[in-house]
Design a protein around this motif. Sequence first.
Motif, PDB file in Angstrom:
ATOM      1  N   LYS A  93       0.827  -1.243  -0.183  1.00 50.23           N
ATOM      2  CA  LYS A  93       0.003   0.039  -0.061  1.00 50.23           C
ATOM      3  C   LYS A  93       0.950   1.050   0.006  1.00 50.23           C
ATOM      4  CE  LYS A  93      -3.612  -2.510   0.341  1.00 50.23           C
ATOM      5  NZ  LYS A  93      -4.525  -2.683  -0.935  1.00 50.23           N
ATOM      6  N   ASP A  94       0.215   2.373  -0.722  1.00 47.50           N
ATOM      7  CA  ASP A  94       1.151   3.494  -0.765  1.00 47.50           C
ATOM      8  C   ASP A  94       1.727   4.072   0.410  1.00 47.50           C
ATOM      9  OD1 ASP A  94       0.940   3.115  -3.498  1.00 47.50           O
ATOM     10  OD2 ASP A  94      -0.944   4.413  -3.641  1.00 47.50           O
ATOM     11  N   MET A  95       0.915   4.026   1.348  1.00 41.99           N
ATOM     12  CA  MET A  95       1.198   4.678   2.831  1.00 41.99           C
ATOM     13  C   MET A  95       2.514   4.055   3.437  1.00 41.99           C
ATOM     14  SD  MET A  95      -0.470   7.613   3.065  1.00 41.99           S
ATOM     15  CE  MET A  95      -0.129   7.949   4.931  1.00 41.99           C
ATOM     16  N   PHE A  96       2.545   2.752   3.018  1.00 50.24           N
ATOM     17  CA  PHE A  96       3.633   2.034   3.570  1.00 50.24           C
ATOM     18  C   PHE A  96       5.007   1.743   2.770  1.00 50.24           C
ATOM     19  CE2 PHE A  96      -0.170   0.137   5.603  1.00 50.24           C
ATOM     20  CZ  PHE A  96       0.029   0.402   6.970  1.00 50.24           C
ATOM     21  N   SER A  97       4.988   2.531   1.703  1.00 52.43           N
ATOM     22  CA  SER A  97       5.804   2.572   0.617  1.00 52.43           C
ATOM     23  C   SER A  97       6.268   3.596  -0.044  1.00 52.43           C
ATOM     24  CB  SER A  97       5.529   1.316  -0.200  1.00 52.43           C
ATOM     25  OG  SER A  97       4.220   1.806  -1.013  1.00 52.43           O
ATOM     26  N   SER A  98       5.739   4.107  -1.093  1.00 52.14           N
ATOM     27  CA  SER A  98       6.148   5.058  -1.737  1.00 52.14           C
ATOM     28  C   SER A  98       6.033   6.203  -1.140  1.00 52.14           C
ATOM     29  CB  SER A  98       5.545   4.932  -3.139  1.00 52.14           C
ATOM     30  OG  SER A  98       3.996   4.951  -3.113  1.00 52.14           O
ATOM     31  N   VAL A  99       4.770   6.343  -0.221  1.00 54.29           N
ATOM     32  CA  VAL A  99       4.690   7.622   0.321  1.00 54.29           C
ATOM     33  C   VAL A  99       5.886   7.994   1.388  1.00 54.29           C
ATOM     34  CG1 VAL A  99       3.060   8.883   2.032  1.00 54.29           C
ATOM     35  CG2 VAL A  99       2.141   7.512   0.183  1.00 54.29           C
ATOM     36  N   ILE A 100       6.306   6.858   1.944  1.00 49.64           N
ATOM     37  CA  ILE A 100       7.388   6.999   2.938  1.00 49.64           C
ATOM     38  C   ILE A 100       8.408   7.520   2.126  1.00 49.64           C
ATOM     39  CG2 ILE A 100       8.887   5.865   4.601  1.00 49.64           C
ATOM     40  CD1 ILE A 100       6.590   3.951   5.299  1.00 49.64           C
ATOM     41  N   LEU A 101       8.842   7.032   1.081  1.00 54.57           N
ATOM     42  CA  LEU A 101       9.927   7.238   0.223  1.00 54.57           C
ATOM     43  C   LEU A 101       9.981   8.743  -0.036  1.00 54.57           C
ATOM     44  CD1 LEU A 101      12.523   5.968  -1.003  1.00 54.57           C
ATOM     45  CD2 LEU A 101      11.354   5.503  -2.949  1.00 54.57           C
ATOM     46  N   LEU A 102       8.855   9.238  -0.874  1.00 53.42           N
ATOM     47  CA  LEU A 102       8.940  10.616  -0.995  1.00 53.42           C
ATOM     48  C   LEU A 102       9.031  11.429   0.195  1.00 53.42           C
ATOM     49  CD1 LEU A 102       8.709  11.899  -3.873  1.00 53.42           C
ATOM     50  CD2 LEU A 102       7.879   9.269  -3.649  1.00 53.42           C
ATOM     51  N   SER A 103       8.477  10.812   1.236  1.00 50.38           N
ATOM     52  CA  SER A 103       8.662  11.921   2.380  1.00 50.38           C
ATOM     53  C   SER A 103      10.113  11.813   2.680  1.00 50.38           C
ATOM     54  CB  SER A 103       8.156  10.966   3.772  1.00 50.38           C
ATOM     55  OG  SER A 103       6.631  10.889   3.437  1.00 50.38           O
ATOM     56  N   LEU A 104      10.980  11.044   2.601  1.00 47.08           N
ATOM     57  CA  LEU A 104      12.660  10.940   2.683  1.00 47.08           C
ATOM     58  C   LEU A 104      12.869  12.093   1.907  1.00 47.08           C
ATOM     59  CD1 LEU A 104      13.513   7.087   3.015  1.00 47.08           C
ATOM     60  CD2 LEU A 104      13.367   8.927   5.062  1.00 47.08           C
ATOM     61  N   VAL A 105      12.491  11.999   0.624  1.00 47.37           N
ATOM     62  CA  VAL A 105      12.967  12.964  -0.504  1.00 47.37           C
ATOM     63  C   VAL A 105      12.770  14.620  -0.014  1.00 47.37           C
ATOM     64  CG1 VAL A 105      12.523  14.188  -2.573  1.00 47.37           C
ATOM     65  CG2 VAL A 105      12.471  11.520  -2.325  1.00 47.37           C
ATOM     66  N   VAL A 106      11.441  14.743   0.727  1.00 49.05           N
ATOM     67  CA  VAL A 106      11.112  15.960   1.176  1.00 49.05           C
ATOM     68  C   VAL A 106      12.232  16.271   2.518  1.00 49.05           C
ATOM     69  CG1 VAL A 106       9.488  17.373   2.475  1.00 49.05           C
ATOM     70  CG2 VAL A 106       8.653  15.854   0.862  1.00 49.05           C
ATOM     71  N   TYR A 107      12.377  15.427   3.183  1.00 47.54           N
ATOM     72  CA  TYR A 107      13.358  15.283   4.371  1.00 47.54           C
ATOM     73  C   TYR A 107      14.677  15.999   3.987  1.00 47.54           C
ATOM     74  CZ  TYR A 107      16.233  13.994   8.469  1.00 47.54           C
ATOM     75  OH  TYR A 107      16.974  14.297   9.292  1.00 47.54           O
ATOM     76  N   ALA A 108      15.173  15.270   3.059  1.00 46.48           N
ATOM     77  CA  ALA A 108      16.665  15.516   2.415  1.00 46.48           C
ATOM     78  C   ALA A 108      16.551  16.799   1.762  1.00 46.48           C
ATOM     79  CB  ALA A 108      16.952  14.431   1.209  1.00 46.48           C
ATOM     80  N   TRP A 109      15.458  17.345   1.113  1.00 51.43           N
ATOM     81  CA  TRP A 109      15.525  18.630   0.567  1.00 51.43           C
ATOM     82  C   TRP A 109      15.473  19.808   1.594  1.00 51.43           C
ATOM     83  CZ3 TRP A 109      14.875  20.462  -4.447  1.00 51.43           C
ATOM     84  CH2 TRP A 109      14.546  21.987  -4.793  1.00 51.43           C
ATOM     85  N   TYR A 110      14.865  19.648   2.603  1.00 50.37           N
ATOM     86  CA  TYR A 110      14.679  20.618   3.709  1.00 50.37           C
ATOM     87  C   TYR A 110      16.121  20.345   4.684  1.00 50.37           C
ATOM     88  CZ  TYR A 110      10.311  22.555   2.576  1.00 50.37           C
ATOM     89  OH  TYR A 110       9.303  23.126   2.118  1.00 50.37           O
ATOM     90  N   GLY A 111      16.793  19.078   4.359  1.00 50.49           N
ATOM     91  CA  GLY A 111      17.960  19.121   5.288  1.00 50.49           C
ATOM     92  C   GLY A 111      19.018  19.550   4.911  1.00 50.49           C
ATOM     93  N   THR A 112      19.126  20.541   3.697  1.00 48.43           N
ATOM     94  CA  THR A 112      20.320  21.208   3.029  1.00 48.43           C
ATOM     95  C   THR A 112      19.864  22.371   2.503  1.00 48.43           C
ATOM     96  OG1 THR A 112      22.239  20.884   1.713  1.00 48.43           O
ATOM     97  CG2 THR A 112      20.040  19.718   0.838  1.00 48.43           C
ATOM     98  N   LEU A 113      20.617  23.519   2.484  1.00 50.20           N
ATOM     99  CA  LEU A 113      20.581  24.609   2.005  1.00 50.20           C
ATOM    100  C   LEU A 113      21.405  24.804   0.577  1.00 50.20           C
ATOM    101  CD1 LEU A 113      20.133  27.102   4.863  1.00 50.20           C
ATOM    102  CD2 LEU A 113      18.266  26.011   3.334  1.00 50.20           C
ATOM    103  N   ASP A 114      22.123  23.528   0.296  1.00 53.62           N
ATOM    104  CA  ASP A 114      23.156  23.512  -0.791  1.00 53.62           C
ATOM    105  C   ASP A 114      22.482  23.776  -2.071  1.00 53.62           C
ATOM    106  OD1 ASP A 114      25.065  22.911  -2.617  1.00 53.62           O
ATOM    107  OD2 ASP A 114      26.277  21.995  -1.191  1.00 53.62           O
ATOM    108  N   ALA A 115      22.757  24.410  -2.949  1.00 55.72           N
ATOM    109  CA  ALA A 115      21.846  24.710  -4.237  1.00 55.72           C
ATOM    110  C   ALA A 115      22.158  23.353  -5.003  1.00 55.72           C
ATOM    111  CB  ALA A 115      22.260  25.879  -4.866  1.00 55.72           C
TER     112      ALA A 115
END
Length: 263
Positions: free
Chosen positions: A65-87
């Motif tokens: 199910k998406d909430m246990f799989s790909s949604v978590i993965l895209l949440s990690l993308v958001v985490y990585a994006w906000y985890g750096t200010l390096d352009a």
Amino acid sequence: MSGETVAPSFQRGSKSALIPILIFAVVASLSLGGVRGVDYMIMHGLNRLSGRSAILDHAIFGLTKDMFSSVILLSLVVYAWYGTLDAAKRAGILVGVFMSFASGIISRVLQLLLPTHHRPLHDAALHFRIPFGVQADTLNHWASFPSDHAAVTFGLACTLYLANIRVGRVAFALVALLNLVRIYLGLHYPSDVLAGGMLGIALVVTTRPFQDSRIVRGILAWEFSHRALFYALAFYLCFGIATLFNDYRSALADIAKMVVPHS
């Protein structure tokens, strides 16, 4: 950022993608050539567990199910994006997300163009015991090689690894588990997943130089000047990738049924 794990960089003209490309080529030639020994061996080993415990099978099926799989993965993308200010790293994440999705499209096109490659569920020679919760006719109209799901998810994991090693390791562990689940359920052979994964990784790595392109720099500048609109569109795109745009695909399939006359 302080404490941020530095990810490996890939220079323009890097040969880093040669390994996944070669693995994809070898797996494709062996799998499409009818060599099934390793695939069958792994499938028979996993299939010993299926159909024995409804609780186990339904729990494993739930991981698709998406909430246990790909949604978590895209949440990690958001985490990585906000985890750096390096352009540069944000540019790499931006390009990697788009290329991961593109690898899924390429994989789907290959499924249509390459010789039919039945899923374990529908391979009579495998004598596959269907786990509880899986419908026997699941995806019987789609070939399985290479796995578009593996292409997208491994591409995203690679993108995350290049941005932040620690986050990338978590992503690769998650992606490996999720694709193992799809193998267990009979949706894919191991070779389908391996080929799809290498396709996604190769596309992400080979397109790294595009992070320095004028288009990407323009998008990052637009993000700075139109934050609300940028993040609204980013959320919509990420949600679509997380669900592999299932609603759009379903709608297009329904339209195709009405437009294309039945034989």
